[in-house]
Design a protein around this motif. Structure first.
Motif, short mmCIF file in Angstrom:
data_model
loop_
_atom_site.label_atom_id
_atom_site.label_comp_id
_atom_site.label_asym_id
_atom_site.label_seq_id
_atom_site.Cartn_x
_atom_site.Cartn_y
_atom_site.Cartn_z
N UNK A 261 27.77 72.61 9.03
CA UNK A 261 28.37 73.54 8.06
C UNK A 261 29.76 73.03 7.64
N UNK A 262 30.54 72.60 8.62
CA UNK A 262 31.90 72.13 8.32
C UNK A 262 31.87 70.92 7.38
N UNK A 263 30.90 70.03 7.56
CA UNK A 263 30.77 68.89 6.65
C UNK A 263 30.30 69.34 5.28
N UNK A 264 29.29 70.19 5.27
CA UNK A 264 28.68 70.57 3.99
C UNK A 264 29.69 71.30 3.11
N UNK A 265 30.52 72.12 3.73
CA UNK A 265 31.44 72.90 2.89
C UNK A 265 32.46 72.01 2.19
N UNK A 266 32.64 70.80 2.71
CA UNK A 266 33.54 69.87 2.02
C UNK A 266 32.86 69.25 0.79
N UNK A 309 31.96 82.08 10.45
CA UNK A 309 33.38 81.67 10.30
C UNK A 309 33.47 80.27 9.70
N UNK A 310 32.55 79.40 10.07
CA UNK A 310 32.60 78.02 9.57
C UNK A 310 32.27 77.95 8.08
N UNK A 311 31.59 78.97 7.55
CA UNK A 311 31.35 78.98 6.11
C UNK A 311 29.92 79.26 5.66
N UNK A 312 29.02 79.59 6.58
CA UNK A 312 27.65 79.91 6.16
C UNK A 312 27.60 81.35 5.66
N UNK A 313 26.90 81.58 4.58
CA UNK A 313 26.79 82.97 4.11
C UNK A 313 25.34 83.45 4.01
N UNK A 314 24.40 82.61 4.40
CA UNK A 314 23.01 83.06 4.55
C UNK A 314 22.56 82.51 5.90
N UNK A 315 22.23 83.40 6.82
CA UNK A 315 21.95 82.96 8.20
C UNK A 315 20.66 83.61 8.70
N UNK A 316 19.79 82.79 9.26
CA UNK A 316 18.54 83.31 9.81
C UNK A 316 18.00 82.34 10.84
N UNK A 340 28.72 97.13 1.67
CA UNK A 340 28.07 96.66 0.47
C UNK A 340 28.88 97.01 -0.77
N UNK A 341 28.88 96.11 -1.73
CA UNK A 341 29.61 96.23 -3.00
C UNK A 341 31.08 95.85 -2.86
N UNK A 342 31.59 95.65 -1.63
CA UNK A 342 32.99 95.26 -1.51
C UNK A 342 33.16 93.83 -2.02
N UNK A 343 34.39 93.43 -2.26
CA UNK A 343 34.61 92.14 -2.91
C UNK A 343 34.80 90.99 -1.91
N UNK A 344 35.19 91.30 -0.68
CA UNK A 344 35.49 90.19 0.23
C UNK A 344 34.22 89.58 0.81
N UNK A 345 34.32 88.30 1.13
CA UNK A 345 33.19 87.63 1.77
C UNK A 345 33.46 87.58 3.26
N UNK A 346 32.43 87.13 4.01
CA UNK A 346 32.59 87.16 5.46
C UNK A 346 33.18 85.90 5.99
N UNK A 347 33.47 84.94 5.15
CA UNK A 347 34.05 83.71 5.69
C UNK A 347 35.25 83.29 4.87
#
Ligand SMILES: C[S+](C)CC[C@H](N)C(=O)O
Ligand SMILES: N[C@@H](CCS)C(=O)O
Ligand SMILES: [Zn+2]
Length: 347
Positions: A261-266, A309-316, A340-347
């Motif tokens: 994840x840390x590599x991909x987000x770059x 925290x590392x940056x994934x926003x779809x996890x399964x 739901x509907x709030x503006x902030x993301x989880x990472x």
């Protein structure tokens, strides 16, 4: 929500926002079909259930929705026109089976949504968040290696005779059919090498495919996909395609995921999807998973907040994960998900 008919990136952004910043992907479909009694020792693997036990597929999708999944992935991973024709189905019947994989998932979503309103199901952390559980149906496309049914999605070694053109010709009709199936997006899963990602990108463009897609690669460590191609080069191929609304990793041991994840987000600003397997090894000859002493569902779930925290926003989860895993992921994410509907993301 007409997910597939909008600007792809905006549709994914809105969906993630409705899910509270992080969405829960379902777990191993084939794993759970087997747990419910299906015998998948067959060249068609889980796709066999499309004609032998469609009700079981629907039940498994429902089990994952009840566990809190926001995305359910159709049973088309190993469903190919070529594979069905080898089993004696006509081209028309084979295409109907592809449609059916998505139809079953959509039925499960409909049952879940209407049953929830009528009362019997309780999912998620509390009733209010359950009611707002947004749900997408993803049409799975497994690799050419999956069709070969010899586990070569875990090597990505197709030999020199399999070219970009071979792969495009192999996948073209299935991509066209699943794009028109009513799915919200296409999940290109367990991609083992760069050339297959390139084939998918070219097919999406050349066939004017309108629905969004995610590209999810199978890695052998924190740097390379299973073929040895660099993860970053693979991600770059997917990143260049406008239809691609998420990129990431699946069916890979949990221990590599955070580094990946840390590599991909770059390498991308697109949402990152991760759904690892249990860390066990697949024995393709016996079509069985070989147990590993170092992995358990508890280990898997302990990683989840770190992945977020590392940056994934779809996890399964992928192979050898279950509704129990997915329920635990949903619970782990409930701490980092906003309303739901709030503006902030989880990472
Ligand atoms: C993701 S693997 C476990 C799927 C099954 C494989 N293609 C096979 O047929 O053996
Ligand atoms: N969606 C497929 C992926 C296999 S790697 C499954 O869960 O069975
Ligand atoms: Zn898997």
């Amino acid at each position: 929500m007409d997910f597939g008919l909008r600007d792809p990136a905006a549709a994914m952004r809105d969906f993630l926002q409705q899910a509270g910043g992080c969405a829960v992907v379902d777990g191993g479909l084939a794993t759970e079909l087997e747990a419910n009694g299906a015998d998948l020792n067959d060249p068609l693997w889980s796709a066999k259930c499309l004609f032998s036990s469609p009700d079981l597929i629907r039940k498994v999708h429902l089990d994952y929705l009840m566990a809190g999944a926001n995305i359910i992935i159709s049973a088309s991973y190993q469903a190919t026109i070529q594979g069905f024709e080898a089993r004696g189905f006509s081209q028309k019947e084979s295409e109907a089976l592809l449609f059916k994989s998505v139809e079953i998932a959509c039925e499960a979503r409909g049952i879940f949504q209407s049953s929830y309103r009528n009362g019997p199901y309780t999912v998620g952390a509390d009733e209010a968040s359950s009611r707002k559980q947004p749900i997408l149906v993803a049409a799975s496309i497994g690799s050419y290696g999956a069709f070969l049914a010899d586990g070569s999605e875990y090597s990505g070694d197709y030999g020199k005779e399999v070219t970009l053109q071979t792969l495009k010709d192999f996948h073209r009709r299935r991509v066209q059919v699943l794009a028109e199936s009513g799915a919200d997006l296409i999940a290109f899963e367990t991609i083992p090498n760069k050339i297959e990602a390139q084939a998918y990108v070219e097919l999406l463009k050349e066939n004017n495919i309108r629905i969004p897609a995610w590209f999810s690669f199978c890695s052998k460590d924190e740097n390379d996909v299973v073929s040895g191609d660099s993860v970053l080069e693979c991600i770059a191929v997917a990143n260049a395609c406008k239809n691609v609304v998420a990129v990431g990793i699946n069916c890979t041991p949990p221990r590599y995921i955070q580094g990946l994840i840390l590599s991909i987000r770059k390498a991308t600003d697109k949402p990152i999807v991760v759904y690892p397997n249990s860390g066990e090894r697949y024995d393709a000859d016996r079509k069985e998973w070989v147990a590993s002493t170092s992995n358990s569902e508890e280990d898997f779930v302990s990683y989840v907040s770190k992945w977020s925290e590392a940056g994934a926003s779809l996890i399964g989860g992928c192979c050898r994960t279950t509704p129990k895993t997915i329920r635990a992921i949903a619970e782990a994410l409930s701490n980092v998900r906003s309303a739901p509907q709030a503006t902030s993301a989880c990472n």
